[in-house]
Structures are given as structure tokens and as C-alpha cells.
Design a protein around this motif. Sequence first.
Motif, short mmCIF file in Angstrom:
data_model
loop_
_atom_site.label_atom_id
_atom_site.label_comp_id
_atom_site.label_asym_id
_atom_site.label_seq_id
_atom_site.Cartn_x
_atom_site.Cartn_y
_atom_site.Cartn_z
N LYS A 1 4.52 -7.54 -4.04
CA LYS A 1 3.35 -7.91 -4.87
C LYS A 1 2.09 -7.15 -4.49
O LYS A 1 0.98 -7.70 -4.43
CB LYS A 1 3.10 -9.42 -4.80
N THR B 1 -1.18 -5.07 -4.59
CA THR B 1 -2.28 -4.93 -5.56
C THR B 1 -3.12 -3.69 -5.31
O THR B 1 -3.94 -3.31 -6.16
CB THR B 1 -3.23 -6.14 -5.52
N VAL C 1 -1.22 0.46 -9.42
CA VAL C 1 -2.38 -0.23 -8.81
C VAL C 1 -3.40 0.81 -8.33
O VAL C 1 -3.05 1.99 -8.15
CB VAL C 1 -1.96 -1.12 -7.62
N ASP D 1 -6.52 -9.25 -2.46
CA ASP D 1 -5.69 -8.04 -2.39
C ASP D 1 -4.49 -8.20 -1.45
O ASP D 1 -4.60 -8.79 -0.37
CB ASP D 1 -6.54 -6.84 -1.90
#
Lengths: 190, 190
Positions: free
Chosen positions: A50, A52, A74, A118
Motif C-alpha cells: 500500500k 503512497t 505514486v 504516507d
Amino acid sequence: MKLLEDMILRYGEVRPGNVLKVDSFLNHRIDVKLVEKLGEELYEAFKNDKITKVLTIESSGIAIAMMTALKFGVPMVFAKKRKTINLSDDVYTAPVHSYTNNRDYEVMVSKDYIGKDDVILIVDDFLANGCALRGLIDIAHRAGATVAGAGIAIEKGFQGGGDVLRAEGLKIVSLAIIERMSDDSLEFRR
Amino acid sequence: MKLLEDMILRYGEVRPGNVLKVDSFLNHRIDVKLVEKLGEELYEAFKNDKITKVLTIESSGIAIAMMTALKFGVPMVFAKKRKTINLSDDVYTAPVHSYTNNRDYEVMVSKDYIGKDDVILIVDDFLANGCALRGLIDIAHRAGATVAGAGIAIEKGFQGGGDVLRAEGLKIVSLAIIERMSDDSLEFRR
């Protein structure tokens, strides 16, 4: 990663002071197809984390971080190096000692570009003693961000920095780990 | 390029001394999708020029140069900045004066990575007075290489460096040219 190991064996040059020169394909003249593949490998290694944001340090981390961030879709942030220590409310800073150049510098990231939501993948071309990586981790933590791990092109395993950080629980994926290095031989970790 | 102009209008910040801060998408936090599109635009502009190499300067030119080189399928070389002048037989160097930071530095490219058979596209994030660009052109010419032109993200047209170089015959493609800039307005060249 066999392709990277082959490039190191073929084009890398060992210099005094445990320096591995990979200027011809990784950090002066850039083999863009190779670096694209490095980015794909790092994406595969962290795609379930995941991510970011991809964080690196200028200058030689930027190309790899760029390709990795592009695969994730990203933003990429690169920390800037400064030789002078400036205090500012607008930036996170961390001191870094470079053993290669035997000098201290400061790395800096604007507070605007990293935050508590983040999940950060740190990317760099080299990992040796781990000083630069620790500086970036420190900055990420002070921003309240989560560090998912570090994706490295070449780790100098014999300098130990990566293993100490792994023992502390950090996920590190290095695409080539050099176990032993001398003027006439170079051995990868298996 | 409308997308880049829109980003500048929306996220750029004008600072004292004709500084345009685009840290939030171009040279600290990198909007990788935007930079990928900048590379595609520069490829379109120079795709018939038989480019063999993309040349830029660390650090903020690297991301754009990387994406441009990837489209061309050619290597990217980034010149390194040094504050001290070192003479060496192995490198081409050129002095550059930065008006933004009001200091002199030297840019350096290894002789191994640029040569007489190269047709070079120079890529950078900014063009203002043209000093850095002239330094890179000088290095390319001393290597015996051909300079096909320069691909720039943001040109500060009002500083004049680009127009002087165009008058000298250099092909320059800038994806956004700022004609006028003040604290409360910003006007692009049409």
C-alpha cells in the motif's frame, strides 16, 4: 536479480576503499532500460504494501526512484543534500555521514511533501553502512509516516548496514547483494 | 503544453528574485505521471533528430531526462556539479554561474560517456539565462558530439537566455515559456 549482477560483473570497477564504480550504467551514464527493470522488480517486491510515496536522496537515487514510483503510480520525493546545517520550521532534516567521501552533510525534505498518511518506500542506488537510509527513515518517522521498507539496487553486504537494519525489523529488498569484493573478485550473496 | 502551464498556474509559487518555485510537482516532490508526459512531448519534438543520448545536469533535470531517454530508448547521462575546480584528463568540465544561488560551480561529464558519434538532446527542468545549457553544449562540442537541441520543461522567457541561443541557431523546445512574472500574475508566451 541476475541482469543487475551480470551488469556489475561486466561493467563494475572495484576502486580502493571498497568503492564499486557503476558509473557506466547506474549513476553517471544511465542504462534506462536496466533502470526501468529495477523499478519493476522493486514494484513486485512491495506491491502489496500500500505504498503512497517513494522517497530517495539526490542525485543517484532519482532515476531508480522515478521508475519505481511510475510503476506504483505514486509521487516520488527526493531529499536534498546540504552541506550547511540550516534550521527551518518548514523542513525535516537528518544528518548523514558519507564514508565514501568522508564528510558530513544534511538531508532535507520539505514538510509539505511527506505526512502522517504516507506509507513510504525508500529507494536508493546503494546501501553500505546504512547511514543515508537511517537518515531517510528518521525523516519519515518524524513526519508521522509509515516506512514500508527499502528497495535498493546494490547492497554492499560486507559493510553490514543492511543486516543491522533487517535485524531491527526493516524490510529491505536489494536487487544485488555483494558478499565479498576485492580488486580481482566479486561474490554475490545467495 | 497546456497540462504543464495549468500545473504552474495552480501550484507554482513566485518568490523574490524571479524565482518560480515548482517544488510540489517538478523538482522536490515529483508528479511522475506529469514528468512521463513531459518526456513524451520532448520525444515528439525531437524524434526525427536521430538522438543517441540524453544529457542533463543533476539533480532536478534527472527525472525529466530519464523519461525522455526512455521514450527514445537511448542512454541518459547526467553531468555532475562540483564546487571545486579539479583538473582531470578523464572528464570534460565547464564553469557555470548560477544566478539563483549567486555562485559558481563546475559541471563535469566523464569522457567515457560522450563521444564524437553522439547526437545529443540536452534536457533540463529550467532555462533562464542559459548558463547551464551553454556549459552542457560546450562539453558536448569538446567531446566532438553533435547537439541536436535542448528540451526544457519551463523557460523563463523574460530572462532572455533561450532567445539568444535560438538566435545562434540552437533548436530549443520549451514546454512552457513564461513571458512575464510578478507576485500576482504569470503570463505565458503564445
